[in-house]
Scaffold this active site. Sequence first.
Site, PDB file in Angstrom:
ATOM      1  N   ARG A  47      23.048  51.969  79.745  1.00 37.43           N
ATOM      2  CA  ARG A  47      22.483  51.538  78.452  1.00 37.43           C
ATOM      3  C   ARG A  47      21.417  52.504  77.938  1.00 37.43           C
ATOM      4  O   ARG A  47      20.983  53.393  78.619  1.00 37.43           O
ATOM      5  CB  ARG A  47      21.889  50.136  78.574  1.00 37.43           C
ATOM      6  N   ASP A  48      21.019  52.228  76.708  1.00 36.11           N
ATOM      7  CA  ASP A  48      19.877  52.848  76.042  1.00 36.11           C
ATOM      8  C   ASP A  48      20.068  54.345  75.748  1.00 36.11           C
ATOM      9  O   ASP A  48      19.267  55.185  76.155  1.00 36.11           O
ATOM     10  CB  ASP A  48      18.584  52.641  76.873  1.00 36.11           C
ATOM     11  N   ASN A  92      11.362  43.198  71.590  1.00 32.31           N
ATOM     12  CA  ASN A  92      10.996  44.057  72.707  1.00 32.31           C
ATOM     13  C   ASN A  92      11.100  45.511  72.274  1.00 32.31           C
ATOM     14  O   ASN A  92      10.355  45.894  71.349  1.00 32.31           O
ATOM     15  CB  ASN A  92      11.682  43.705  74.033  1.00 32.31           C
ATOM     16  N   ASP A  93      11.961  46.309  72.841  1.00 30.13           N
ATOM     17  CA  ASP A  93      11.895  47.759  72.659  1.00 30.13           C
ATOM     18  C   ASP A  93      11.948  48.227  71.202  1.00 30.13           C
ATOM     19  O   ASP A  93      12.753  47.718  70.416  1.00 30.13           O
ATOM     20  CB  ASP A  93      13.094  48.435  73.332  1.00 30.13           C
ATOM     21  N   TRP A 111      11.226  37.113  68.338  1.00 29.93           N
ATOM     22  CA  TRP A 111      10.796  37.958  69.464  1.00 29.93           C
ATOM     23  C   TRP A 111      11.170  39.412  69.231  1.00 29.93           C
ATOM     24  O   TRP A 111      12.224  39.694  68.671  1.00 29.93           O
ATOM     25  CB  TRP A 111      11.505  37.443  70.714  1.00 29.93           C
ATOM     26  N   GLN A 142      14.439  45.763  69.134  1.00 34.00           N
ATOM     27  CA  GLN A 142      15.147  44.678  69.798  1.00 34.00           C
ATOM     28  C   GLN A 142      14.564  43.365  69.285  1.00 34.00           C
ATOM     29  O   GLN A 142      13.366  43.105  69.468  1.00 34.00           O
ATOM     30  CB  GLN A 142      14.969  44.798  71.322  1.00 34.00           C
ATOM     31  N   PHE A 183      21.953  46.090  72.314  1.00 35.56           N
ATOM     32  CA  PHE A 183      20.837  46.556  73.139  1.00 35.56           C
ATOM     33  C   PHE A 183      20.263  47.861  72.572  1.00 35.56           C
ATOM     34  O   PHE A 183      20.696  48.358  71.544  1.00 35.56           O
ATOM     35  CB  PHE A 183      21.304  46.727  74.589  1.00 35.56           C
ATOM     36  N   GLU A 185      15.892  52.760  82.864  1.00 39.62           N
ATOM     37  CA  GLU A 185      16.001  52.263  81.484  1.00 39.62           C
ATOM     38  C   GLU A 185      15.357  53.186  80.440  1.00 39.62           C
ATOM     39  O   GLU A 185      14.425  53.903  80.706  1.00 39.62           O
ATOM     40  CB  GLU A 185      15.342  50.883  81.320  1.00 39.62           C
TER      41      GLU A 185
HETATM   42  C1  FRU Z   1      14.297  47.369  78.169  1.00 37.06           C
HETATM   43  C2  FRU Z   1      15.674  46.751  78.031  1.00 37.06           C
HETATM   44  C3  FRU Z   1      16.711  47.802  77.761  1.00 37.06           C
HETATM   45  C4  FRU Z   1      17.777  47.044  77.053  1.00 37.06           C
HETATM   46  C5  FRU Z   1      16.969  46.091  76.226  1.00 37.06           C
HETATM   47  C6  FRU Z   1      17.607  44.782  75.976  1.00 37.06           C
HETATM   48  O1  FRU Z   1      13.272  46.497  77.809  1.00 37.06           O
HETATM   49  O2  FRU Z   1      15.979  46.028  79.188  1.00 37.06           O
HETATM   50  O3  FRU Z   1      17.135  48.478  78.909  1.00 37.06           O
HETATM   51  O4  FRU Z   1      18.584  47.845  76.281  1.00 37.06           O
HETATM   52  O5  FRU Z   1      15.753  45.892  76.903  1.00 37.06           O
HETATM   53  O6  FRU Z   1      16.869  44.013  75.103  1.00 37.06           O
END
Ligand code: FRU
Length: 732
Positions: free
Chosen positions: A417-418, A297-298, A295, A314, A354, A473
């Site tokens: 975060r981030d 994500n970001d 998987w 991610q 993260f 975020e």
């Molecule tokens: C956004 C998020 C971020 C976090 C990450 C975790 O999609 O929620 O805020 O760092 O994904 O996977």
Amino acid sequence: MTPYRSVPCLAILLITLAAPSLHGASTPDIVVSNFEGDTYGDWKTTGQAFGAGPAHGTLPGQMVVTGFQGHGLVNSFYQGDDSVGTLTSPEFRIQRRYLKFLIGGGRNPEKLSMQLVVDGQVVRRATGPNERPGGSETLAQESWEVADLAGKTAILRIVDDAKGGWGHLNVDQVVQTDRKPPGLIANGTRQLKATAKYLHFPIKNGAPKRSVTLLVDGKTVVRNDIELAPGTPDWWAPMDVSAWKGKTLTLQVDTLPEDSTGLSSIERSNSLKDGAGLYKESSRGQFHFSPRRGWNNDPNGMVFFNGEYHLFFQHNPYGWAWGNMHWGHAVSRDMVHWEELGDVLQPDKFGPMFSGSAVVDWNNTSGLGKAGHPPLVLIYTAAGDPTVQCIASSTDGRTFTKYPGDPVLPQITNGNRDPKVMWHEATRKWVMVLYVGLPGNRHTVHFFTSPNLRDWTLASITEGISGTAYLFECPDFFELPIDGDAARKKWVLLAANSEYAIGTFDGTRFTPESSRLPGQRGRGFYAPQTFSGIPATDGRRLQIGWFQTETKGMPFNQSMTIPLELQLKTTSDGPRLTFTPARELAALRTKSHNLGALSLAPGAANPLAGVRSDLLELRAEFEPSSAKEVTFTVRGTTIVYDVAKQELIVNNHRAPAPLRDGVQRLTIYSDRTGLEVFASDGLTYVPMPVEQRATDLSVAVAVKGGAAAFKSLQAYELKSAWTAGRRTGLAH
Ligand code: FRU
């Protein structure tokens, strides 16, 4: 059969089951504790979590607890999830082959566990099954084989050091037995030599998650929650173990059904298992980056360094859905052809990895570089408890080392975060924008500054600045010229959903000059990030977002958008962001269909009838004239321009798309997993995940209500970015 006979029969059956077996185990069970008393007896508590004695089932505020025996059990939900404490047994001697028990509650091996302690060492550990909202309060049978500890004196210690959701553990019926308990094996281990690059884990999507620990030289390297297939897997997830070549690897699984092949079927090899069709899979985006397995994500850490674009992301390497956050890593020379290299950050004692960003520290302010080799520095969130900001660095863009002084920023709230970091030339300082959720659902961005990427000082907070409450975020922050005029620059503060504000920045504080503005207008687009380190000679602001393309039945899931160039352009409402496909995508063009200028009337033959491709770039420039609708159909998905409303309708989703000087210019990119549509000179960007039908390769354009004047109509068949022009020499 009379009722008189059936009763003794049942009694005999029960006695037979409980009696010593004829094949070996002839010793009676020893009950360590069944927690049936009003107090814990000789067991000792610390803290509040365990109350004064065993609970009689469910405690106030708890979901219904089932699966315990008798009336009492250990239930550390006493005074709710936030209470902590320990419960420790008196010493007892290990006299049987197995120690079996019932266990339930939260899953957190570090903070919630029943431990078997011998000579002061924890020799076995069990935790509960639940780690997210929902779940079940049912206790299940688990056991440890303890033959190797025969005759030793031991204690049991039940630890609840967890707060918040599922911050409790339930235990009952701890029994020593010689009869092999059915059901789950706790802490099953397998040792194997690292003779090949990968270990391949069998994954069954939706199977119960098992906590899998990799130990090398007796030390825990990483722990992941893996849906280990009990039998035939859906797919195989590779773990790169080349760092421990020749060493003995120990895999430990918290619980596993006895007959599961989850551990025994793990294989070793130097290449991806089932990798023959890699990147050719029917639902693989062909010019959208997606991970080989697992998987994403970001996008994270996007940076241009030593002639390469780096895309970290991610990544759950061991699951089809979110979890086990690692930073995956891919490189490219053009942002189009990507080479996945393998994960660079894996979960550690600070938590899962993260999102975050990367910078090139040209002046080696961090001291993490070597002479002549400025470091590439990753700045990321480690989302444990506490959730902190950390850095890692590399001088070659391949091997990354976590900074020994981590974390560089302590927790502000657990919703911080981030981090996105940039060099601010005017003040000659690093600036970090960090999302910080404050109690009461208040979303803020905190601005920090640093001379060296290691020491950070809070400079300002967006809270109270009007029009910034949307900032949720993954913030990004960058300066752009208006209409390309370097004398008129503005700062853009952007959130995960791509909404943004435009304003000024003095090195410490952002002052918006706009209200909250919409960014992209489609669906399935999130957490975009712009590249840092782009040479001034290029000067573009390039962005990639998470493209939420679901790919069922594939050993991978989700992807990234195509690279987008962001600009600020003047409109009658003020400056606005525009999105256009990065020019590098032109490298994918193969066959070009130039249909020239034409007038298209309702009912006319389809000018695009000769185009058939599963990968397509379509460009059209038209004056609607008397047409009411101009409809493009790409592999069955419609993109309609509604002239009266000046709206674009992509797969039934509407977005404003104003005519510009009476003209509409559309660019459509179509891949197997979705479309990205650009209109109104980039003011409208509509990403749209769509699973295209493999059999339909048709393309069409038609009008309704009157003729439209096309100034140009161009279709390009595209080639896959996975096969064409990819750098050689890097094995998959
Ligand atoms: C956004 C998020 C971020 C976090 C990450 C975790 O999609 O929620 O805020 O760092 O994904 O996977």
